[in-house]
Design a protein around this motif. Sequence first.
Motif, PDB file in Angstrom:
ATOM      1  N   TYR A  54      -1.965 -40.009  -8.320  1.00  0.00           N
ATOM      2  CA  TYR A  54      -0.593 -40.262  -7.852  1.00  0.00           C
ATOM      3  C   TYR A  54       0.007 -38.979  -7.284  1.00  0.00           C
ATOM      4  O   TYR A  54       0.612 -38.981  -6.198  1.00  0.00           O
ATOM      5  CB  TYR A  54       0.261 -40.792  -8.995  1.00  0.00           C
ATOM      6  CG  TYR A  54       1.734 -40.859  -8.667  1.00  0.00           C
ATOM      7  CD1 TYR A  54       2.269 -41.927  -7.950  1.00  0.00           C
ATOM      8  CD2 TYR A  54       2.592 -39.833  -9.063  1.00  0.00           C
ATOM      9  CE1 TYR A  54       3.616 -41.979  -7.636  1.00  0.00           C
ATOM     10  CE2 TYR A  54       3.948 -39.874  -8.752  1.00  0.00           C
ATOM     11  CZ  TYR A  54       4.446 -40.949  -8.040  1.00  0.00           C
ATOM     12  OH  TYR A  54       5.782 -40.993  -7.726  1.00  0.00           O
ATOM     13  N   LEU A  55      -0.153 -37.865  -8.006  1.00  0.00           N
ATOM     14  CA  LEU A  55       0.375 -36.590  -7.529  1.00  0.00           C
ATOM     15  C   LEU A  55      -0.321 -36.156  -6.244  1.00  0.00           C
ATOM     16  O   LEU A  55       0.331 -35.661  -5.314  1.00  0.00           O
ATOM     17  CB  LEU A  55       0.200 -35.519  -8.612  1.00  0.00           C
ATOM     18  CG  LEU A  55       0.684 -34.115  -8.238  1.00  0.00           C
ATOM     19  CD1 LEU A  55       2.189 -34.107  -8.006  1.00  0.00           C
ATOM     20  CD2 LEU A  55       0.305 -33.112  -9.333  1.00  0.00           C
ATOM     21  N   SER A  89       1.044 -38.096  -3.355  1.00  0.00           N
ATOM     22  CA  SER A  89       2.420 -37.696  -3.070  1.00  0.00           C
ATOM     23  C   SER A  89       2.462 -36.375  -2.308  1.00  0.00           C
ATOM     24  O   SER A  89       3.143 -36.265  -1.275  1.00  0.00           O
ATOM     25  CB  SER A  89       3.210 -37.566  -4.383  1.00  0.00           C
ATOM     26  OG  SER A  89       3.259 -38.794  -5.071  1.00  0.00           O
ATOM     27  N   VAL A 125       4.807 -39.739 -15.387  1.00  0.00           N
ATOM     28  CA  VAL A 125       4.938 -39.988 -13.954  1.00  0.00           C
ATOM     29  C   VAL A 125       6.272 -39.440 -13.450  1.00  0.00           C
ATOM     30  O   VAL A 125       6.365 -38.910 -12.346  1.00  0.00           O
ATOM     31  CB  VAL A 125       4.812 -41.494 -13.651  1.00  0.00           C
ATOM     32  CG1 VAL A 125       5.127 -41.771 -12.182  1.00  0.00           C
ATOM     33  CG2 VAL A 125       3.412 -41.990 -13.990  1.00  0.00           C
ATOM     34  N   ALA A 126       7.313 -39.518 -14.274  1.00  0.00           N
ATOM     35  CA  ALA A 126       8.625 -38.985 -13.885  1.00  0.00           C
ATOM     36  C   ALA A 126       8.542 -37.492 -13.617  1.00  0.00           C
ATOM     37  O   ALA A 126       9.171 -36.975 -12.675  1.00  0.00           O
ATOM     38  CB  ALA A 126       9.652 -39.276 -14.977  1.00  0.00           C
ATOM     39  N   GLU A 127       7.779 -36.780 -14.417  1.00  0.00           N
ATOM     40  CA  GLU A 127       7.604 -35.340 -14.199  1.00  0.00           C
ATOM     41  C   GLU A 127       6.872 -35.071 -12.885  1.00  0.00           C
ATOM     42  O   GLU A 127       7.208 -34.137 -12.142  1.00  0.00           O
ATOM     43  CB  GLU A 127       6.840 -34.723 -15.370  1.00  0.00           C
ATOM     44  CG  GLU A 127       7.660 -34.663 -16.654  1.00  0.00           C
ATOM     45  CD  GLU A 127       6.842 -34.276 -17.869  1.00  0.00           C
ATOM     46  OE1 GLU A 127       7.440 -33.741 -18.818  1.00  0.00           O
ATOM     47  OE2 GLU A 127       5.607 -34.514 -17.872  1.00  0.00           O
ATOM     48  N   LEU A 128       5.882 -35.886 -12.570  1.00  0.00           N
ATOM     49  CA  LEU A 128       5.139 -35.729 -11.318  1.00  0.00           C
ATOM     50  C   LEU A 128       6.025 -36.068 -10.126  1.00  0.00           C
ATOM     51  O   LEU A 128       5.937 -35.410  -9.077  1.00  0.00           O
ATOM     52  CB  LEU A 128       3.889 -36.612 -11.339  1.00  0.00           C
ATOM     53  CG  LEU A 128       2.903 -36.326 -12.481  1.00  0.00           C
ATOM     54  CD1 LEU A 128       1.719 -37.267 -12.401  1.00  0.00           C
ATOM     55  CD2 LEU A 128       2.438 -34.882 -12.460  1.00  0.00           C
ATOM     56  N   GLU A 129       6.866 -37.069 -10.278  1.00  0.00           N
ATOM     57  CA  GLU A 129       7.825 -37.400  -9.212  1.00  0.00           C
ATOM     58  C   GLU A 129       8.770 -36.233  -8.954  1.00  0.00           C
ATOM     59  O   GLU A 129       9.121 -35.936  -7.806  1.00  0.00           O
ATOM     60  CB  GLU A 129       8.618 -38.646  -9.590  1.00  0.00           C
ATOM     61  CG  GLU A 129       7.807 -39.936  -9.567  1.00  0.00           C
ATOM     62  CD  GLU A 129       8.599 -41.127 -10.072  1.00  0.00           C
ATOM     63  OE1 GLU A 129       9.679 -40.905 -10.678  1.00  0.00           O
ATOM     64  OE2 GLU A 129       8.145 -42.273  -9.872  1.00  0.00           O
ATOM     65  N   ASN A 130       9.145 -35.545 -10.017  1.00  0.00           N
ATOM     66  CA  ASN A 130      10.036 -34.399  -9.884  1.00  0.00           C
ATOM     67  C   ASN A 130       9.356 -33.261  -9.126  1.00  0.00           C
ATOM     68  O   ASN A 130       9.970 -32.603  -8.276  1.00  0.00           O
ATOM     69  CB  ASN A 130      10.489 -33.918 -11.265  1.00  0.00           C
ATOM     70  CG  ASN A 130      11.652 -32.965 -11.195  1.00  0.00           C
ATOM     71  OD1 ASN A 130      12.475 -33.040 -10.288  1.00  0.00           O
ATOM     72  ND2 ASN A 130      11.733 -32.053 -12.155  1.00  0.00           N
ATOM     73  N   TYR A 180       7.037 -33.586  -6.876  1.00  0.00           N
ATOM     74  CA  TYR A 180       7.009 -34.025  -5.479  1.00  0.00           C
ATOM     75  C   TYR A 180       8.355 -33.791  -4.799  1.00  0.00           C
ATOM     76  O   TYR A 180       8.431 -33.233  -3.690  1.00  0.00           O
ATOM     77  CB  TYR A 180       6.619 -35.508  -5.419  1.00  0.00           C
ATOM     78  CG  TYR A 180       6.895 -36.167  -4.096  1.00  0.00           C
ATOM     79  CD1 TYR A 180       6.139 -35.862  -2.962  1.00  0.00           C
ATOM     80  CD2 TYR A 180       7.927 -37.109  -3.966  1.00  0.00           C
ATOM     81  CE1 TYR A 180       6.405 -36.463  -1.744  1.00  0.00           C
ATOM     82  CE2 TYR A 180       8.195 -37.712  -2.762  1.00  0.00           C
ATOM     83  CZ  TYR A 180       7.433 -37.382  -1.650  1.00  0.00           C
ATOM     84  OH  TYR A 180       7.699 -37.970  -0.438  1.00  0.00           O
ATOM     85  N   LYS A 181       9.436 -34.181  -5.459  1.00  0.00           N
ATOM     86  CA  LYS A 181      10.763 -34.045  -4.862  1.00  0.00           C
ATOM     87  C   LYS A 181      11.111 -32.577  -4.612  1.00  0.00           C
ATOM     88  O   LYS A 181      11.674 -32.229  -3.561  1.00  0.00           O
ATOM     89  CB  LYS A 181      11.806 -34.696  -5.760  1.00  0.00           C
ATOM     90  CG  LYS A 181      11.706 -36.215  -5.829  1.00  0.00           C
ATOM     91  CD  LYS A 181      12.690 -36.794  -6.841  1.00  0.00           C
ATOM     92  CE  LYS A 181      12.539 -38.312  -6.948  1.00  0.00           C
ATOM     93  NZ  LYS A 181      13.454 -38.875  -7.992  1.00  0.00           N
ATOM     94  N   LYS A 194      -2.791 -40.480 -13.099  1.00  0.00           N
ATOM     95  CA  LYS A 194      -1.584 -39.697 -12.808  1.00  0.00           C
ATOM     96  C   LYS A 194      -1.872 -38.609 -11.776  1.00  0.00           C
ATOM     97  O   LYS A 194      -1.040 -38.349 -10.894  1.00  0.00           O
ATOM     98  CB  LYS A 194      -1.034 -39.099 -14.103  1.00  0.00           C
ATOM     99  CG  LYS A 194      -0.446 -40.149 -15.056  1.00  0.00           C
ATOM    100  CD  LYS A 194       0.126 -39.541 -16.310  1.00  0.00           C
ATOM    101  CE  LYS A 194      -0.944 -39.117 -17.290  1.00  0.00           C
ATOM    102  NZ  LYS A 194      -0.374 -38.730 -18.608  1.00  0.00           N
TER     103      LYS A 194
END
Length: 352
Positions: free
Chosen positions: A244-245, A248, A326-331, A333-334, A241
């Motif tokens: 991934y961050l 990103s 992963v959804a939290e990490l995507e957030n 990034y956004k 994870k």
Amino acid sequence: MSLGTAERVYTARETAAKLFCAASPTDVVFTNNATSALNMALQGLSLQGKQVVVSSMEHNAVMRPLTALQKQGTQVVTVTVNPADDKETVVAFARALTPQTAAIVCTHASNVTGEVLPIRQIGALATERGIPFVVDASQTAGLIPIDMQKDHIDFLCMPGHKGLYGPTGTGMLIQSGRFALKPLLYGGTGSESASWEQPRDWPEQMESGTLNVVGVLGLDAGMRWVMERGVERSHRQEMTKLQYLYRSLKSVKGVKLYGCTPQTWNHVPLLSFNLDGYNSEEVAALLDEAGIAVRAGLHCAPSAHRQIGTEACGTVRVSLSAFTTVAELENIYKIIVKISRKPLQMQKNVIK
């Protein structure tokens, strides 16, 4: 009930001894946190007038006790760590050692960059010279396998609330038994009560006063969960994870990432970064408004920030756990992308 409680506490010592490959459960002392454990080790070794060798990545839980000891004649020698070359780091430690060196103190992983230090090789240097090796495992306990005997650790210090998933206000100091410590506190231990002298045997010698029994049992539950899940498995999953961050955020214009590229073997799951045009506290505040909890500033480790050139500005630090998605990490990034594209005065509108 008292006897049953004592048995449960001893079971917690057994769990810790098994997890960290200590020689005996009686080598495990329960503390309030890692800072307490480190103070017990550093102040208990009688380092006044002697030399101590430390890494350049140490936390204030190490540097402040040593600074206080410097006023009593202790000499502190700092070794610059090269995260990209473990051999160079070990050679630098070896060069710093002299006949006056009375201890080596080293963090297992930086709480600023997440980079793991080669403690096994550094510990071997200490063993060769017959000096104590003190390790701050605040970032690694429960995440990276630690074998006190193979890693040549004489005093292992850690909190309970991080990778061990115990309550806050808990920690441990575990000894090898090769070196003696003077107690930091004196008082009632529940044993040898007829004597006015402090008991000589561990753990009673180091545990004056009533233990945080509720915290200890919570810590035991956390350690058992970690062992059932698997230390290496947990580390591998959390690092996947983190990577991934890292990828990103690396793609975002204006983001500066600190430390070496995180690989599973050389890193723990935390990441420091800054964003051009903002100080770290501003970025953290904007993330907070979006419901994302990070830490900003110097993280109580100015020595590490001095090495990476962020002593004046600090960094934004993201710390992952087994429960990070992963959804939290995507957030994250956004939100960072949005922040990077808008002037500071517009940020409150951007993240809503």
